[in-house]
Design a protein around this motif. Structure first.
Motif, PDB file in Angstrom:
ATOM      1  N   ALA A 177       1.928  -8.022 -11.388  1.00  0.00           N
ATOM      2  CA  ALA A 177       2.128  -7.249 -10.156  1.00  0.00           C
ATOM      3  C   ALA A 177       2.771  -5.901 -10.442  1.00  0.00           C
ATOM      4  N   TRP A 178       3.591  -5.832 -11.487  1.00  0.00           N
ATOM      5  CA  TRP A 178       4.290  -4.586 -11.794  1.00  0.00           C
ATOM      6  C   TRP A 178       3.391  -3.570 -12.495  1.00  0.00           C
ATOM      7  N   SER A 179       2.180  -3.963 -12.849  1.00  0.00           N
ATOM      8  CA  SER A 179       1.242  -3.026 -13.477  1.00  0.00           C
ATOM      9  C   SER A 179       0.219  -2.489 -12.480  1.00  0.00           C
ATOM     10  N   LEU A 180       0.196  -3.030 -11.265  1.00  0.00           N
ATOM     11  CA  LEU A 180      -0.802  -2.601 -10.284  1.00  0.00           C
ATOM     12  C   LEU A 180      -0.483  -1.203  -9.751  1.00  0.00           C
ATOM     13  N   PRO A 181      -1.489  -0.364  -9.532  1.00  0.00           N
ATOM     14  CA  PRO A 181      -1.253   0.904  -8.832  1.00  0.00           C
ATOM     15  C   PRO A 181      -0.661   0.637  -7.452  1.00  0.00           C
ATOM     16  N   VAL A 182       0.151   1.561  -6.971  1.00  0.00           N
ATOM     17  CA  VAL A 182       0.864   1.356  -5.716  1.00  0.00           C
ATOM     18  C   VAL A 182      -0.096   1.068  -4.569  1.00  0.00           C
ATOM     19  N   ARG A 183      -1.182   1.798  -4.495  1.00  0.00           N
ATOM     20  CA  ARG A 183      -2.134   1.620  -3.402  1.00  0.00           C
ATOM     21  C   ARG A 183      -2.786   0.238  -3.452  1.00  0.00           C
ATOM     22  N   GLN A 184      -3.146  -0.199  -4.654  1.00  0.00           N
ATOM     23  CA  GLN A 184      -3.742  -1.523  -4.796  1.00  0.00           C
ATOM     24  C   GLN A 184      -2.733  -2.608  -4.446  1.00  0.00           C
ATOM     25  N   LEU A 185      -1.495  -2.428  -4.873  1.00  0.00           N
ATOM     26  CA  LEU A 185      -0.451  -3.403  -4.519  1.00  0.00           C
ATOM     27  C   LEU A 185      -0.305  -3.494  -3.010  1.00  0.00           C
ATOM     28  N   ALA A 186      -0.310  -2.348  -2.317  1.00  0.00           N
ATOM     29  CA  ALA A 186      -0.124  -2.339  -0.869  1.00  0.00           C
ATOM     30  C   ALA A 186      -1.296  -2.981  -0.140  1.00  0.00           C
ATOM     31  N   ARG A 187      -2.466  -2.957  -0.750  1.00  0.00           N
ATOM     32  CA  ARG A 187      -3.617  -3.631  -0.154  1.00  0.00           C
ATOM     33  C   ARG A 187      -3.567  -5.133  -0.376  1.00  0.00           C
ATOM     34  N   THR A 188      -2.785  -5.552  -1.358  1.00  0.00           N
ATOM     35  CA  THR A 188      -2.753  -6.959  -1.749  1.00  0.00           C
ATOM     36  C   THR A 188      -1.537  -7.692  -1.213  1.00  0.00           C
ATOM     37  N   ALA A 247       0.684   0.322  13.220  1.00  0.00           N
ATOM     38  CA  ALA A 247      -0.424   1.080  12.628  1.00  0.00           C
ATOM     39  C   ALA A 247      -0.150   1.451  11.171  1.00  0.00           C
ATOM     40  N   MET A 248       1.117   1.511  10.789  1.00  0.00           N
ATOM     41  CA  MET A 248       1.446   1.797   9.391  1.00  0.00           C
ATOM     42  C   MET A 248       0.861   0.742   8.453  1.00  0.00           C
ATOM     43  N   GLY A 249       0.638  -0.459   8.971  1.00  0.00           N
ATOM     44  CA  GLY A 249       0.037  -1.498   8.152  1.00  0.00           C
ATOM     45  C   GLY A 249      -1.372  -1.181   7.693  1.00  0.00           C
ATOM     46  N   ARG A 250      -2.026  -0.253   8.382  1.00  0.00           N
ATOM     47  CA  ARG A 250      -3.394   0.123   8.012  1.00  0.00           C
ATOM     48  C   ARG A 250      -3.436   1.238   6.950  1.00  0.00           C
ATOM     49  N   THR A 251      -2.295   1.849   6.659  1.00  0.00           N
ATOM     50  CA  THR A 251      -2.247   2.996   5.753  1.00  0.00           C
ATOM     51  C   THR A 251      -2.864   2.726   4.383  1.00  0.00           C
ATOM     52  N   PRO A 252      -2.609   1.569   3.741  1.00  0.00           N
ATOM     53  CA  PRO A 252      -3.202   1.351   2.417  1.00  0.00           C
ATOM     54  C   PRO A 252      -4.726   1.322   2.417  1.00  0.00           C
ATOM     55  N   HIS A 253      -5.325   1.139   3.576  1.00  0.00           N
ATOM     56  CA  HIS A 253      -6.782   1.032   3.674  1.00  0.00           C
ATOM     57  C   HIS A 253      -7.442   2.360   4.066  1.00  0.00           C
ATOM     58  N   ALA A 304      -1.332  -6.598  10.329  1.00  0.00           N
ATOM     59  CA  ALA A 304      -2.322  -5.521  10.388  1.00  0.00           C
ATOM     60  C   ALA A 304      -2.712  -5.042   8.992  1.00  0.00           C
ATOM     61  N   GLN A 305      -1.846  -5.226   8.050  1.00  0.00           N
ATOM     62  CA  GLN A 305      -2.108  -4.809   6.669  1.00  0.00           C
ATOM     63  C   GLN A 305      -3.180  -5.682   6.014  1.00  0.00           C
ATOM     64  N   GLN A 306      -3.389  -6.885   6.551  1.00  0.00           N
ATOM     65  CA  GLN A 306      -4.379  -7.833   6.023  1.00  0.00           C
ATOM     66  C   GLN A 306      -4.199  -8.087   4.522  1.00  0.00           C
ATOM     67  N   PRO A 307      -3.021  -8.550   4.130  1.00  0.00           N
ATOM     68  CA  PRO A 307      -2.772  -8.764   2.701  1.00  0.00           C
ATOM     69  C   PRO A 307      -3.387 -10.075   2.212  1.00  0.00           C
ATOM     70  N   SER A 308      -3.529 -10.177   0.912  1.00  0.00           N
ATOM     71  CA  SER A 308      -3.892 -11.448   0.292  1.00  0.00           C
ATOM     72  C   SER A 308      -2.659 -12.300   0.038  1.00  0.00           C
ATOM     73  N   LEU A 309      -1.510 -11.635  -0.085  1.00  0.00           N
ATOM     74  CA  LEU A 309      -0.243 -12.322  -0.306  1.00  0.00           C
ATOM     75  C   LEU A 309       0.784 -11.762   0.672  1.00  0.00           C
ATOM     76  N   LEU A 310       1.356 -12.621   1.482  1.00  0.00           N
ATOM     77  CA  LEU A 310       2.353 -12.223   2.477  1.00  0.00           C
ATOM     78  C   LEU A 310       3.703 -12.793   2.071  1.00  0.00           C
ATOM     79  N   VAL A 311       4.693 -11.912   1.928  1.00  0.00           N
ATOM     80  CA  VAL A 311       6.037 -12.293   1.505  1.00  0.00           C
ATOM     81  C   VAL A 311       6.982 -12.093   2.689  1.00  0.00           C
ATOM     82  N   LEU A 312       7.659 -13.159   3.082  1.00  0.00           N
ATOM     83  CA  LEU A 312       8.507 -13.130   4.275  1.00  0.00           C
ATOM     84  C   LEU A 312       9.918 -13.574   3.918  1.00  0.00           C
TER      85      LEU A 312
END
Length: 267
Positions: free
Chosen positions: A69-80, A101-107, A157-165
């Protein structure tokens, strides 16, 4: 949205000379809801920070779908990966809808406006946390519970593959606690959630990891993990555990007084 596989392998986290988490390993399979439980200071929030890349491991690896996870580009991390943390203060000048709406920013690309799909995802996320009526209110005028629901909507709204709460039910009344966790439970995303309420964790999580003093004390299905002996050792209190006749989940009742000699607390 599909679930990612999360593999935390031998992670150690430090703050100066102090070790926050020691050699912790954890797996969350695609689509699972995995809970972190344990007393205050046990390392739950610190471990989550390593996953959403705020606290870099001193040792070990955080893998998302096989990639560090620490090697992912920031934009890709935010999409995931999307995270809902306990404290957030960067949205004070925005309306509730603007925060979600900020949740849509990575997309989006820079300066892109909302598409019809974006608008529908924002609407749906607000509805999922019972916040539709708050859409045009200033975020900084909301109660603590309302803010929490809006931040969860932003993550949806971000539609992540991994949600951390991190303690997503903090400040919420009972109805909204159940509604939020039911919404999370229905997501196709993989979920890693820290919870204080053991009964909520028992009902909504597929598996639990019990942290104490920065180490994993036990892990497995809630019915295997939430035992009077283990809870006395970890929390230093006596309790009774029964299977609820309607939910089928373990139900923990804490009892006043010291743990019995058969179940001593950790010193």
């Amino acid at each position: 949205m599909t679930g990612a596989e999360l593999v935390i392998d031998g992670v150690t986290l430090t703050a100066g000379a102090h070790r926050l988490v020691e050699d912790v390993s954890l797996t969350a399979r695609p689509g699972e809801v995995v809970g972190l439980v344990g007393p205050n200071g046990s390392g739950k929030s610190s471990l989550l920070r390593a996953v959403y890349r705020v606290l870099r491991p001193a040792a070990g690896r955080v893998g998302v779908d096989g990639t560090d996870a620490w090697s992912l580009p920031v934009r890709q991390l935010a999409r995931t990966v999307a995270a809902v943390v306990q404290e957030s203060g960067a949205e004070s000048d925005l309306s509730v809808r603007e925060v979600v709406a900020m949740g849509r920013t990575p997309h989006k690309r820079l300066l892109d406006g909302d598409t019809l799909e974006d608008a529908e995802l924002i609407r749906s996320a607000l509805a999922a946390v019972d916040a539709t009526a708050l859409a045009h209110r200033p975020f900084d005028r909301l109660s603590g519970g309302e803010r929490r629901r809006v931040l969860i909507a932003r993550a949806l709204a971000q539609q992540p593959s991994l949600l951390v709460l991190d303690e997503p039910t903090n400040h919420l009344d009972i109805r909204h606690q159940l509604e939020v966790l039911s919404t999370v439970r229905r997501l196709p995303a993989t979920v890693l959630v820290a919870l204080h309420d053991l009964n909520l964790a028992a009902y909504y999580c597929d598996r639990l990891y019990v942290l104490c003093d920065g180490e994993v004390t036990a892990s497995g299905p809630p019915a295997d993990i939430l035992t009077p002996l283990l809870l006395a050792e970890v929390y230093g209190v006596e309790c009774e555990v029964a299977i609820h006749p309607r939910t089928g989940a373990p139900q923990v009742t804490f009892l006043p007084g010291e743990p019995s000699p058969a179940a001593p607390a950790v010193s």
